[in-house]
Design a protein around this motif. Structure first.
Motif, PDB file in Angstrom:
ATOM      1  N   PRO A  24       0.826  -1.222   0.000  1.00  0.00           N
ATOM      2  CA  PRO A  24       0.000   0.000   0.000  1.00  0.00           C
ATOM      3  C   PRO A  24       0.859   1.270   0.000  1.00  0.00           C
ATOM      4  CG  PRO A  24       0.220  -0.831   2.228  1.00  0.00           C
ATOM      5  CD  PRO A  24       0.989  -1.782   1.343  1.00  0.00           C
ATOM      6  N   VAL A  25       0.408   2.278  -0.721  1.00  0.00           N
ATOM      7  CA  VAL A  25       0.997   3.611  -0.680  1.00  0.00           C
ATOM      8  C   VAL A  25      -0.143   4.617  -0.593  1.00  0.00           C
ATOM      9  CG1 VAL A  25       3.072   2.994  -1.966  1.00  0.00           C
ATOM     10  CG2 VAL A  25       1.065   3.829  -3.195  1.00  0.00           C
ATOM     11  N   SER A  26       0.188   5.830  -0.143  1.00  0.00           N
ATOM     12  CA  SER A  26      -0.801   6.900  -0.068  1.00  0.00           C
ATOM     13  C   SER A  26      -0.263   8.101  -0.824  1.00  0.00           C
ATOM     14  CB  SER A  26      -1.065   7.276   1.402  1.00  0.00           C
ATOM     15  OG  SER A  26      -1.922   8.406   1.479  1.00  0.00           O
ATOM     16  N   ILE A  27      -0.994   8.537  -1.852  1.00  0.00           N
ATOM     17  CA  ILE A  27      -0.562   9.660  -2.682  1.00  0.00           C
ATOM     18  C   ILE A  27      -1.704  10.654  -2.794  1.00  0.00           C
ATOM     19  CG2 ILE A  27       0.269  10.361  -4.951  1.00  0.00           C
ATOM     20  CD1 ILE A  27       1.480   7.583  -5.255  1.00  0.00           C
ATOM     21  N   ARG A  41       4.123   1.442   1.889  1.00  0.00           N
ATOM     22  CA  ARG A  41       3.825   2.270   3.064  1.00  0.00           C
ATOM     23  C   ARG A  41       4.373   3.690   2.961  1.00  0.00           C
ATOM     24  NH1 ARG A  41       5.639  -2.441   4.546  1.00  0.00           N
ATOM     25  NH2 ARG A  41       7.629  -1.582   5.223  1.00  0.00           N
ATOM     26  N   SER A  42       4.811   4.087   1.782  1.00  0.00           N
ATOM     27  CA  SER A  42       5.245   5.473   1.617  1.00  0.00           C
ATOM     28  C   SER A  42       4.032   6.372   1.418  1.00  0.00           C
ATOM     29  CB  SER A  42       6.198   5.596   0.425  1.00  0.00           C
ATOM     30  OG  SER A  42       7.445   5.013   0.736  1.00  0.00           O
ATOM     31  N   ARG A  43       4.230   7.645   1.743  1.00  0.00           N
ATOM     32  CA  ARG A  43       3.129   8.610   1.655  1.00  0.00           C
ATOM     33  C   ARG A  43       3.630   9.902   1.034  1.00  0.00           C
ATOM     34  NH1 ARG A  43       1.224  11.447   6.963  1.00  0.00           N
ATOM     35  NH2 ARG A  43       2.753  12.960   6.220  1.00  0.00           N
ATOM     36  N   LEU A  44       2.898  10.380   0.040  1.00  0.00           N
ATOM     37  CA  LEU A  44       3.205  11.658  -0.588  1.00  0.00           C
ATOM     38  C   LEU A  44       2.009  12.573  -0.420  1.00  0.00           C
ATOM     39  CD1 LEU A  44       4.670   9.290  -2.376  1.00  0.00           C
ATOM     40  CD2 LEU A  44       5.173  11.186  -3.921  1.00  0.00           C
ATOM     41  N   ASN A  45       2.251  13.753   0.129  1.00  0.00           N
ATOM     42  CA  ASN A  45       1.197  14.735   0.334  1.00  0.00           C
ATOM     43  C   ASN A  45       1.604  16.053  -0.305  1.00  0.00           C
ATOM     44  OD1 ASN A  45      -1.090  16.143   1.484  1.00  0.00           O
ATOM     45  ND2 ASN A  45       0.300  16.926   3.044  1.00  0.00           N
ATOM     46  N   MET A  56      12.070   4.462  -1.134  1.00  0.00           N
ATOM     47  CA  MET A  56      12.024   3.141  -0.514  1.00  0.00           C
ATOM     48  C   MET A  56      10.876   3.086   0.512  1.00  0.00           C
ATOM     49  SD  MET A  56      14.214   1.412  -2.173  1.00  0.00           S
ATOM     50  CE  MET A  56      14.468  -0.068  -1.195  1.00  0.00           C
ATOM     51  N   GLU A  57      10.829   2.006   1.273  1.00  0.00           N
ATOM     52  CA  GLU A  57       9.702   1.800   2.177  1.00  0.00           C
ATOM     53  C   GLU A  57       9.596   2.887   3.253  1.00  0.00           C
ATOM     54  OE1 GLU A  57      10.942  -2.159   0.513  1.00  0.00           O
ATOM     55  OE2 GLU A  57      11.986  -0.442   1.401  1.00  0.00           O
ATOM     56  N   ASP A  58       8.345   3.219   3.594  1.00  0.00           N
ATOM     57  CA  ASP A  58       8.043   4.080   4.750  1.00  0.00           C
ATOM     58  C   ASP A  58       8.564   5.505   4.617  1.00  0.00           C
ATOM     59  OD1 ASP A  58       6.798   1.947   6.443  1.00  0.00           O
ATOM     60  OD2 ASP A  58       8.814   1.098   6.315  1.00  0.00           O
ATOM     61  N   VAL A  59       8.732   5.985   3.399  1.00  0.00           N
ATOM     62  CA  VAL A  59       9.134   7.378   3.177  1.00  0.00           C
ATOM     63  C   VAL A  59       7.899   8.267   3.237  1.00  0.00           C
ATOM     64  CG1 VAL A  59      10.037   8.996   1.451  1.00  0.00           C
ATOM     65  CG2 VAL A  59      11.162   6.785   1.817  1.00  0.00           C
ATOM     66  N   GLN A  60       8.048   9.445   3.836  1.00  0.00           N
ATOM     67  CA  GLN A  60       6.959  10.414   3.883  1.00  0.00           C
ATOM     68  C   GLN A  60       7.426  11.745   3.310  1.00  0.00           C
ATOM     69  OE1 GLN A  60       4.655  10.699   7.527  1.00  0.00           O
ATOM     70  NE2 GLN A  60       5.322   8.678   8.188  1.00  0.00           N
ATOM     71  N   LEU A  61       6.654  12.264   2.370  1.00  0.00           N
ATOM     72  CA  LEU A  61       6.914  13.571   1.786  1.00  0.00           C
ATOM     73  C   LEU A  61       5.721  14.476   2.028  1.00  0.00           C
ATOM     74  CD1 LEU A  61       8.281  12.618  -1.778  1.00  0.00           C
ATOM     75  CD2 LEU A  61       9.547  12.746   0.377  1.00  0.00           C
ATOM     76  N   ILE A  66      11.170  16.859  -5.305  1.00  0.00           N
ATOM     77  CA  ILE A  66      12.457  16.195  -5.518  1.00  0.00           C
ATOM     78  C   ILE A  66      12.708  16.151  -7.015  1.00  0.00           C
ATOM     79  CG2 ILE A  66      13.782  14.072  -5.215  1.00  0.00           C
ATOM     80  CD1 ILE A  66      12.081  13.431  -2.790  1.00  0.00           C
ATOM     81  N   GLY A  67      13.918  16.501  -7.431  1.00  0.00           N
ATOM     82  CA  GLY A  67      14.261  16.504  -8.844  1.00  0.00           C
ATOM     83  C   GLY A  67      14.387  15.100  -9.414  1.00  0.00           C
ATOM     84  N   LYS A  68      15.067  15.004 -10.535  1.00  0.00           N
ATOM     85  CA  LYS A  68      15.241  13.726 -11.210  1.00  0.00           C
ATOM     86  C   LYS A  68      16.377  12.917 -10.569  1.00  0.00           C
ATOM     87  CE  LYS A  68      13.781  15.812 -15.573  1.00  0.00           C
ATOM     88  NZ  LYS A  68      14.161  16.144 -16.978  1.00  0.00           N
ATOM     89  N   PHE A  69      16.275  11.601 -10.706  1.00  0.00           N
ATOM     90  CA  PHE A  69      17.303  10.675 -10.222  1.00  0.00           C
ATOM     91  C   PHE A  69      17.533  10.809  -8.721  1.00  0.00           C
ATOM     92  CE2 PHE A  69      18.016  11.280 -14.717  1.00  0.00           C
ATOM     93  CZ  PHE A  69      18.199   9.987 -15.179  1.00  0.00           C
ATOM     94  N   GLY A  70      16.464  11.087  -7.975  1.00  0.00           N
ATOM     95  CA  GLY A  70      16.561  11.131  -6.521  1.00  0.00           C
ATOM     96  C   GLY A  70      16.597   9.730  -5.936  1.00  0.00           C
ATOM     97  N   ASN A  71      17.356   9.589  -4.853  1.00  0.00           N
ATOM     98  CA  ASN A  71      17.511   8.302  -4.169  1.00  0.00           C
ATOM     99  C   ASN A  71      17.115   8.506  -2.713  1.00  0.00           C
ATOM    100  OD1 ASN A  71      19.577   7.152  -6.417  1.00  0.00           O
ATOM    101  ND2 ASN A  71      20.184   9.218  -5.834  1.00  0.00           N
ATOM    102  N   VAL A  72      15.958   8.013  -2.323  1.00  0.00           N
ATOM    103  CA  VAL A  72      15.470   8.249  -0.961  1.00  0.00           C
ATOM    104  C   VAL A  72      15.343   6.913  -0.243  1.00  0.00           C
ATOM    105  CG1 VAL A  72      13.705   9.322   0.465  1.00  0.00           C
ATOM    106  CG2 VAL A  72      14.226  10.276  -1.800  1.00  0.00           C
ATOM    107  N   ALA A  73      16.173   6.719   0.773  1.00  0.00           N
ATOM    108  CA  ALA A  73      16.206   5.453   1.501  1.00  0.00           C
ATOM    109  C   ALA A  73      15.001   5.325   2.435  1.00  0.00           C
ATOM    110  CB  ALA A  73      17.511   5.339   2.283  1.00  0.00           C
ATOM    111  N   ALA A  74      14.826   4.126   2.954  1.00  0.00           N
ATOM    112  CA  ALA A  74      13.664   3.813   3.777  1.00  0.00           C
ATOM    113  C   ALA A  74      13.569   4.707   5.011  1.00  0.00           C
ATOM    114  CB  ALA A  74      13.719   2.347   4.206  1.00  0.00           C
ATOM    115  N   ALA A  75      12.324   4.968   5.399  1.00  0.00           N
ATOM    116  CA  ALA A  75      11.993   5.671   6.642  1.00  0.00           C
ATOM    117  C   ALA A  75      12.471   7.114   6.683  1.00  0.00           C
ATOM    118  CB  ALA A  75      12.516   4.906   7.851  1.00  0.00           C
ATOM    119  N   ALA A  76      12.832   7.674   5.529  1.00  0.00           N
ATOM    120  CA  ALA A  76      13.166   9.102   5.492  1.00  0.00           C
ATOM    121  C   ALA A  76      11.887   9.919   5.525  1.00  0.00           C
ATOM    122  CB  ALA A  76      13.968   9.432   4.238  1.00  0.00           C
ATOM    123  N   ARG A  77      11.984  11.118   6.079  1.00  0.00           N
ATOM    124  CA  ARG A  77      10.830  12.009   6.089  1.00  0.00           C
ATOM    125  C   ARG A  77      11.275  13.406   5.689  1.00  0.00           C
ATOM    126  NH1 ARG A  77       5.891  12.962  10.478  1.00  0.00           N
ATOM    127  NH2 ARG A  77       4.596  14.053   8.960  1.00  0.00           N
TER     128      ARG A  77
END
Length: 221
Positions: A24-27, A41-45, A56-61, A66-77
């Motif tokens: 599941p994701v929330s956008i 489990r990531s969420r974009l608002n 990656m998993e559990d990211v919240q924005l 974020i521009g192109k070729f972004g790399n966002v590891a798990a659980a970042a907020r």
């Protein structure tokens, strides 16, 4: 968009031009570029991610671009929403009043949050569990260490870590970073990226074939 249940152990599963979402994701009110991936489990608002960026998993924005070729590891907020601590209470019943059957919501708080966006450039790596506070800008090519709390702007091609995050070193010397940035390679089309893939695997080859001989480091600001 393409929805998949899970990668399982297969980390080489191919993506496609349409965003790949792992339920599941929330956008909410957000935009996703081509070849993007959003894991479970990531969420974009009210946020946007550019082409080839993955979460990656559990990211919240929240209110984050974020521009192109972004790399966002798990659980970042990125852009965690602040509470109005100048009120008698920081609890959200004062602005989410309808939830508690106390009256109308206070929309000014949501407008205040939206006015503190996070801006992240191209080719940025956000490490595991990092937090980027509202109103922060992160330049192209920067790296944010795992667990960092970023309260101040991050310069292009710099590496920051710690709580609060502080500069550790530059990813490349300024003259090299400027030459890489001058190529604006993140705007190359998919076929060009395919043709030049081997060049990305060696810095000197990339610089020799695609970068100007010199570039002004001031352009990184």
């Amino acid at each position: 968009m393409t929805y998949v249940e899970d990668y399982g152990a297969d980390r080489t599963r191919s993506l496609g031009p349409d965003p790949t979402l792992h339920d599941p994701v929330s956008i909410t009110e957000s935009e996703l570029g081509a070849w993007t991936e959003v894991r479970q489990r990531s969420r974009l608002n009210e946020s946007a991610i550019g082409d080839y960026t993955y979460l990656m998993e559990d990211v919240q924005l929240d209110f984050t671009t974020i521009g192109k070729f972004g790399n966002v590891a798990a659980a970042a907020r990125l852009g965690p929403t602040n509470h109005p601590i100048d009120r008698p209470t920081a609890h959200h019943f004062t602005y989410r009043a309808a939830m508690y059957d106390l009256g109308k919501d206070d929309e000014s708080i949501f407008e205040w949050r939206a006015d503190q966006p996070v801006e992240v450039g191209h080719d940025v790596w956000i490490g595991h569990g990092a937090i980027v506070l509202p109103g922060v800008s992160i330049g192209d090519g920067a790296v944010v260490g795992a667990g960092a709390v970023v309260a101040d702007d991050v310069a292009p091609y710099s590496i920051v870590a710690g709580v609060p995050a502080e500069p550790i070193r530059r990813r490349f010397p300024e003259d090299i970073a400027a030459r890489i940035a001058a190529t604006e390679w993140w705007d190359w089309d998919h076929e060009t990226l395919r043709e030049r893939l081997d060049d990305f695997r060696d810095l000197e080859t990339f610089l020799d074939r695609h970068a100007p001989e010199t570039a002004d480091p001031a352009t990184l600001d």
